[in-house]
Scaffold this motif. Structure first.
Motif, mmCIF file in Angstrom:
data_model
loop_
_atom_site.group_PDB
_atom_site.id
_atom_site.type_symbol
_atom_site.label_atom_id
_atom_site.label_comp_id
_atom_site.label_asym_id
_atom_site.label_seq_id
_atom_site.Cartn_x
_atom_site.Cartn_y
_atom_site.Cartn_z
ATOM 1 N N ILE A 1 -13.579 11.292 -16.770
ATOM 2 C CA ILE A 1 -12.133 11.292 -16.530
ATOM 3 C C ILE A 1 -11.860 10.314 -15.406
ATOM 4 O O ILE A 1 -12.488 10.390 -14.348
ATOM 5 C CB ILE A 1 -11.642 12.701 -16.155
ATOM 6 N N THR A 2 -10.927 9.400 -15.640
ATOM 7 C CA THR A 2 -10.656 8.322 -14.692
ATOM 8 C C THR A 2 -9.209 8.333 -14.247
ATOM 9 O O THR A 2 -8.302 8.533 -15.063
ATOM 10 C CB THR A 2 -10.978 6.960 -15.325
ATOM 11 N N PHE A 3 -9.026 8.101 -12.963
ATOM 12 C CA PHE A 3 -7.694 7.954 -12.398
ATOM 13 C C PHE A 3 -7.658 6.669 -11.576
ATOM 14 O O PHE A 3 -8.658 6.283 -10.960
ATOM 15 C CB PHE A 3 -7.344 9.139 -11.496
ATOM 16 N N TRP A 4 -6.471 6.034 -11.556
ATOM 17 C CA TRP A 4 -6.267 4.800 -10.812
ATOM 18 C C TRP A 4 -5.112 4.954 -9.829
ATOM 19 O O TRP A 4 -4.123 5.639 -10.113
ATOM 20 C CB TRP A 4 -5.915 3.655 -11.760
ATOM 21 N N GLY A 5 -5.221 4.273 -8.708
ATOM 22 C CA GLY A 5 -4.085 4.136 -7.816
ATOM 23 C C GLY A 5 -3.224 2.968 -8.250
ATOM 24 O O GLY A 5 -3.546 2.257 -9.218
ATOM 25 N N LYS A 6 -2.126 2.759 -7.509
ATOM 26 C CA LYS A 6 -1.187 1.699 -7.869
ATOM 27 C C LYS A 6 -1.504 0.366 -7.204
ATOM 28 O O LYS A 6 -0.900 -0.647 -7.542
ATOM 29 C CB LYS A 6 0.236 2.139 -7.540
ATOM 30 N N GLY A 7 -2.412 0.387 -6.259
ATOM 31 C CA GLY A 7 -2.869 -0.853 -5.665
ATOM 32 C C GLY A 7 -2.241 -1.189 -4.336
ATOM 33 O O GLY A 7 -1.157 -0.698 -3.993
ATOM 34 N N THR A 8 -2.941 -2.030 -3.601
ATOM 35 C CA THR A 8 -2.425 -2.571 -2.351
ATOM 36 C C THR A 8 -2.791 -4.054 -2.311
ATOM 37 O O THR A 8 -3.905 -4.427 -2.680
ATOM 38 C CB THR A 8 -3.000 -1.816 -1.129
ATOM 39 N N LEU A 9 -1.834 -4.870 -1.887
ATOM 40 C CA LEU A 9 -2.013 -6.311 -1.962
ATOM 41 C C LEU A 9 -2.696 -6.853 -0.713
ATOM 42 O O LEU A 9 -2.272 -6.559 0.422
ATOM 43 C CB LEU A 9 -0.662 -6.991 -2.144
ATOM 44 N N VAL A 10 -3.723 -7.648 -0.931
ATOM 45 C CA VAL A 10 -4.409 -8.354 0.145
ATOM 46 C C VAL A 10 -4.214 -9.851 -0.073
ATOM 47 O O VAL A 10 -4.539 -10.371 -1.141
ATOM 48 C CB VAL A 10 -5.915 -8.011 0.166
ATOM 49 N N THR A 11 -3.675 -10.500 0.935
ATOM 50 C CA THR A 11 -3.463 -11.942 0.872
ATOM 51 C C THR A 11 -4.228 -12.603 2.012
ATOM 52 O O THR A 11 -4.001 -12.262 3.183
ATOM 53 C CB THR A 11 -1.975 -12.298 0.973
ATOM 54 N N VAL A 12 -5.115 -13.511 1.662
ATOM 55 C CA VAL A 12 -5.896 -14.237 2.667
ATOM 56 C C VAL A 12 -5.373 -15.669 2.718
ATOM 57 O O VAL A 12 -5.531 -16.436 1.773
ATOM 58 C CB VAL A 12 -7.396 -14.222 2.342
ATOM 59 N N SER A 13 -4.746 -15.989 3.830
ATOM 60 C CA SER A 13 -4.124 -17.304 3.949
ATOM 61 C C SER A 13 -3.907 -17.648 5.414
ATOM 62 O O SER A 13 -3.669 -16.753 6.243
ATOM 63 C CB SER A 13 -2.783 -17.316 3.214
ATOM 64 N N SER A 14 -3.971 -18.931 5.704
ATOM 65 C CA SER A 14 -3.688 -19.385 7.067
ATOM 66 C C SER A 14 -2.224 -19.789 7.195
ATOM 67 O O SER A 14 -1.776 -20.176 8.280
ATOM 68 C CB SER A 14 -4.595 -20.558 7.426
#
Length: 120
Positions: free
Chosen positions: A107-120
């Motif tokens: 049985i699998t459950f997923w979250g909705k996600g969180t955004l990671v942005t790597v930028s200068s």
């Protein structure tokens, strides 16, 4: 019903670090294998790391090995992803996944996600 809520994403400079958290509710956290996946724009979702319910089994993809560390606190119902030495290729939405594995099914459950942005 199991719910997963990710947090800790944001904008970080190349070479920086972030720690993602995933809060688990609605079930017995210690019975679930937990994992992190990510999906970059225009790409398929890919495996990042996983940790077994007893914390003994630790796995990570080659692309993040030695940079990312997955851990869990069964007392806090939370799984973490410590991300170090971030680069632009790590930019993605990061998703938490919970698997309850039995002899008959998973049985699998997923979250909705969180955004990671790597930028200068």
């Amino acid at each position: 019903q199991v719910q997963l809520v990710e947090s800790g994403g944001g904008l970080v400079q190349p070479g920086g670090s972030l720690r993602l958290s995933c809060a688990f509710s609605g079930g017995t956290f210690s019975a679930y294998r937990m994992g992190w996946f990510r999906q970059a724009p225009g790409k398929e979702r890919e495996f990042v790391a996983s940790i077994s319910s007893d914390t003994i089994g630790l796995y990570s993809s080659d692309s993040v090995k030695d940079r990312f560390i997955i851990s869990r606190d069964n007392a806090k119902n939370t799984v973490y992803l410590q991300m170090n030495s971030l680069n632009a290729d790590d930019t993605a939405n990061y998703y938490c996944k919970a698997d309850q594995v039995t002899a008959f099914h998973t049985i699998t459950f997923w979250g909705k996600g969180t955004l990671v942005t790597v930028s200068s």
